[in-house]
Design a protein around this motif. Sequence first.
Motif, PDB file in Angstrom:
ATOM      1  N   ALA A 222      29.270  43.436  33.992  1.00 53.11           N
ATOM      2  CA  ALA A 222      29.875  43.970  35.333  1.00 53.11           C
ATOM      3  C   ALA A 222      28.876  43.334  36.067  1.00 53.11           C
ATOM      4  CB  ALA A 222      30.000  46.021  35.523  1.00 53.11           C
ATOM      5  N   ARG A 223      28.945  43.381  37.349  1.00 52.13           N
ATOM      6  CA  ARG A 223      27.487  41.905  38.233  1.00 52.13           C
ATOM      7  C   ARG A 223      28.044  42.717  39.690  1.00 52.13           C
ATOM      8  NH1 ARG A 223      26.020  37.481  36.392  1.00 52.13           N
ATOM      9  NH2 ARG A 223      24.509  37.719  38.010  1.00 52.13           N
ATOM     10  N   PHE A 224      27.020  42.792  40.704  1.00 55.86           N
ATOM     11  CA  PHE A 224      27.415  43.249  41.559  1.00 55.86           C
ATOM     12  C   PHE A 224      27.532  41.833  42.316  1.00 55.86           C
ATOM     13  CE2 PHE A 224      24.016  46.755  40.794  1.00 55.86           C
ATOM     14  CZ  PHE A 224      24.509  48.107  41.578  1.00 55.86           C
ATOM     15  N   VAL A 225      28.545  41.201  43.522  1.00 56.88           N
ATOM     16  CA  VAL A 225      28.783  40.921  44.231  1.00 56.88           C
ATOM     17  C   VAL A 225      27.822  40.977  45.049  1.00 56.88           C
ATOM     18  CG1 VAL A 225      30.550  39.263  45.229  1.00 56.88           C
ATOM     19  CG2 VAL A 225      31.340  40.460  42.383  1.00 56.88           C
ATOM     20  N   PRO A 227      26.105  44.497  47.833  1.00 57.91           N
ATOM     21  CA  PRO A 227      26.433  45.105  47.821  1.00 57.91           C
ATOM     22  C   PRO A 227      26.981  46.058  48.296  1.00 57.91           C
ATOM     23  CG  PRO A 227      24.692  44.787  49.356  1.00 57.91           C
ATOM     24  CD  PRO A 227      25.068  43.689  48.998  1.00 57.91           C
ATOM     25  N   GLY A 228      28.276  47.811  47.611  1.00 64.07           N
ATOM     26  CA  GLY A 228      29.061  48.128  47.490  1.00 64.07           C
ATOM     27  C   GLY A 228      29.773  47.291  46.492  1.00 64.07           C
ATOM     28  N   VAL A 229      29.956  45.856  46.102  1.00 66.10           N
ATOM     29  CA  VAL A 229      31.224  45.335  45.327  1.00 66.10           C
ATOM     30  C   VAL A 229      30.721  44.496  43.954  1.00 66.10           C
ATOM     31  CG1 VAL A 229      32.686  43.455  45.919  1.00 66.10           C
ATOM     32  CG2 VAL A 229      31.879  44.350  47.969  1.00 66.10           C
ATOM     33  N   ILE A 230      31.587  45.429  43.306  1.00 63.45           N
ATOM     34  CA  ILE A 230      31.160  44.503  42.125  1.00 63.45           C
ATOM     35  C   ILE A 230      32.279  44.159  40.941  1.00 63.45           C
ATOM     36  CG2 ILE A 230      31.795  46.231  39.490  1.00 63.45           C
ATOM     37  CD1 ILE A 230      29.609  47.814  40.545  1.00 63.45           C
ATOM     38  N   LEU A 231      31.742  43.627  40.154  1.00 61.25           N
ATOM     39  CA  LEU A 231      32.999  42.278  39.758  1.00 61.25           C
ATOM     40  C   LEU A 231      32.918  43.230  37.952  1.00 61.25           C
ATOM     41  CD1 LEU A 231      35.253  39.829  39.446  1.00 61.25           C
ATOM     42  CD2 LEU A 231      33.066  38.415  38.858  1.00 61.25           C
ATOM     43  N   PHE A 265      32.170  52.566  45.266  1.00 58.48           N
ATOM     44  CA  PHE A 265      32.483  50.603  45.157  1.00 58.48           C
ATOM     45  C   PHE A 265      33.430  49.873  45.501  1.00 58.48           C
ATOM     46  CE2 PHE A 265      28.459  51.721  42.587  1.00 58.48           C
ATOM     47  CZ  PHE A 265      27.575  50.936  42.921  1.00 58.48           C
ATOM     48  N   GLU A 266      33.840  49.471  45.757  1.00 57.88           N
ATOM     49  CA  GLU A 266      34.788  47.990  45.729  1.00 57.88           C
ATOM     50  C   GLU A 266      34.778  47.571  44.208  1.00 57.88           C
ATOM     51  OE1 GLU A 266      37.170  44.446  47.881  1.00 57.88           O
ATOM     52  OE2 GLU A 266      35.528  45.228  48.304  1.00 57.88           O
ATOM     53  N   ILE A 267      35.951  47.694  43.105  1.00 55.16           N
ATOM     54  CA  ILE A 267      35.851  46.906  42.166  1.00 55.16           C
ATOM     55  C   ILE A 267      36.906  45.932  41.857  1.00 55.16           C
ATOM     56  CG2 ILE A 267      35.755  47.883  39.632  1.00 55.16           C
ATOM     57  CD1 ILE A 267      35.119  50.313  40.405  1.00 55.16           C
ATOM     58  N   GLN A 329      37.135  32.331  43.922  1.00 58.65           N
ATOM     59  CA  GLN A 329      37.267  31.919  45.925  1.00 58.65           C
ATOM     60  C   GLN A 329      37.132  33.111  47.133  1.00 58.65           C
ATOM     61  OE1 GLN A 329      40.591  28.926  44.864  1.00 58.65           O
ATOM     62  NE2 GLN A 329      39.037  27.212  44.919  1.00 58.65           N
ATOM     63  N   MET A 330      38.003  34.195  46.544  1.00 59.04           N
ATOM     64  CA  MET A 330      38.807  35.461  46.857  1.00 59.04           C
ATOM     65  C   MET A 330      37.138  36.077  47.678  1.00 59.04           C
ATOM     66  SD  MET A 330      40.479  38.602  45.946  1.00 59.04           S
ATOM     67  CE  MET A 330      39.295  39.365  44.662  1.00 59.04           C
ATOM     68  N   LEU A 331      35.758  36.296  46.726  1.00 63.26           N
ATOM     69  CA  LEU A 331      35.016  36.830  46.458  1.00 63.26           C
ATOM     70  C   LEU A 331      33.843  36.523  47.541  1.00 63.26           C
ATOM     71  CD1 LEU A 331      34.740  38.014  43.218  1.00 63.26           C
ATOM     72  CD2 LEU A 331      34.757  39.314  45.269  1.00 63.26           C
ATOM     73  N   PHE A 332      33.719  35.521  47.364  1.00 58.76           N
ATOM     74  CA  PHE A 332      33.001  34.095  48.478  1.00 58.76           C
ATOM     75  C   PHE A 332      33.231  33.129  49.386  1.00 58.76           C
ATOM     76  CE2 PHE A 332      31.542  35.110  43.649  1.00 58.76           C
ATOM     77  CZ  PHE A 332      30.294  35.434  44.344  1.00 58.76           C
ATOM     78  N   GLY A 333      34.387  33.199  49.605  1.00 60.97           N
ATOM     79  CA  GLY A 333      34.434  32.075  50.306  1.00 60.97           C
ATOM     80  C   GLY A 333      34.396  31.065  50.822  1.00 60.97           C
ATOM     81  N   LEU A 334      33.876  30.227  52.158  1.00 58.37           N
ATOM     82  CA  LEU A 334      32.624  29.004  52.353  1.00 58.37           C
ATOM     83  C   LEU A 334      31.729  29.122  51.981  1.00 58.37           C
ATOM     84  CD1 LEU A 334      34.673  28.454  55.501  1.00 58.37           C
ATOM     85  CD2 LEU A 334      35.236  27.477  52.679  1.00 58.37           C
TER      86      LEU A 334
END
Length: 366
Positions: A222-225, A227-231, A265-267, A329-334
């Motif tokens: 598990a990693r923090f993408v 704050p508040g979002v975990i992959l 968290f959004e997971i 791509q969804m998590l980081f976009g541009l």
Amino acid sequence: MSDYTLRRLAEWTPHSGVILGWPGLEGILKDYPDMLAKATQEVSNIAQAIAHFEPVTLTVGAERIEEAEAYFSEIETPFPIQLHRIEGDSMDVWLRDFGPVFVIKEGPRDNRSLAGVDYNFNGWGGRYPTPTTTEFAEKFLRDKRIERIETSIVTEGGALETDGEGTLMLTESSIVNDNRNPGKSRQEIENELVRTLGVEKIIWIPGRPGLDSTDCHIDALARFVRPGVILLSKANEAKPTEWTIVYEEALEILSSATDARGRPFEIIEVEEPDEDLFEPPPKGALGVKGIEDDRAVRSYTNYLLVNGGIILPQFGDPAHDAAAIRAAQMLFGLERRIYPVLIDQLPILGGGVHCATQEVPLIPEN
């Protein structure tokens, strides 16, 4: 009471560079020349990928420095790859674990400096120590004239995942373990993590001792993408093992947890590649980290964030590799350029892109 505090920055903050290491000729791969060559090549590929975004320091034992100089003299990248000679011929590739964990030391009158915490690496609980790796953090910090922070606990960088806003996530099995911290309670260890990393809240996930060569490091789970979002790495086993249970426990705990600022968290889950696509480890490869009865680490969460980019592992499973790219791509976009790197040997040895790297943060201006 100390007149300074220490703070571990999140990986997505700006870096001054990234450190990697070439394996030594007398390290744990010395009796496996093919594996040594493949591991060397994959680390070199990761170094070249990172050098498209920021400077790289590649630490090389004295016995391979001429070989490294010849190899990288033919390589051109937008940012430099600087070779750093290290004494000792038993170097390893897992810089995340035996290298220093860099923190910002903050003193009176907003005085800030870079420091490195030496967490007393002992070869992942005594499994695979070498003279070069157990002394590496102290020697490297001395070479670079960076202040060394001593601590009373033993752990590795891959065991520590922070959001830079006061929250630390880790597995209990990788640190509250007699092979690293005999006689120390979880609270004693937690107190020292708070002191050395500047965190306020620790989220403990059970993990499993002995499940892999690291006792289940968090950076393959598990990693923090942000704050508040975990992959979260989703287990993908034809026949569920303890690894599937570890994943399920992590999902349950994180789904009801909050961070240091009280946010739920959004997971986002990213499924691991199909294990039946890969050949089993070679017979007789005993004593090599990640091979002796240990599961291969093929986790897309073992990525590295770099300045303006993400170095994303790929494993040769077309469907899952593509799905991981879509997730990035969804998590980081541009916000970040995705730079995929195919790795085959490193997962068998028990790690990946993140395990092989250690970022050096820029000191914040304010």
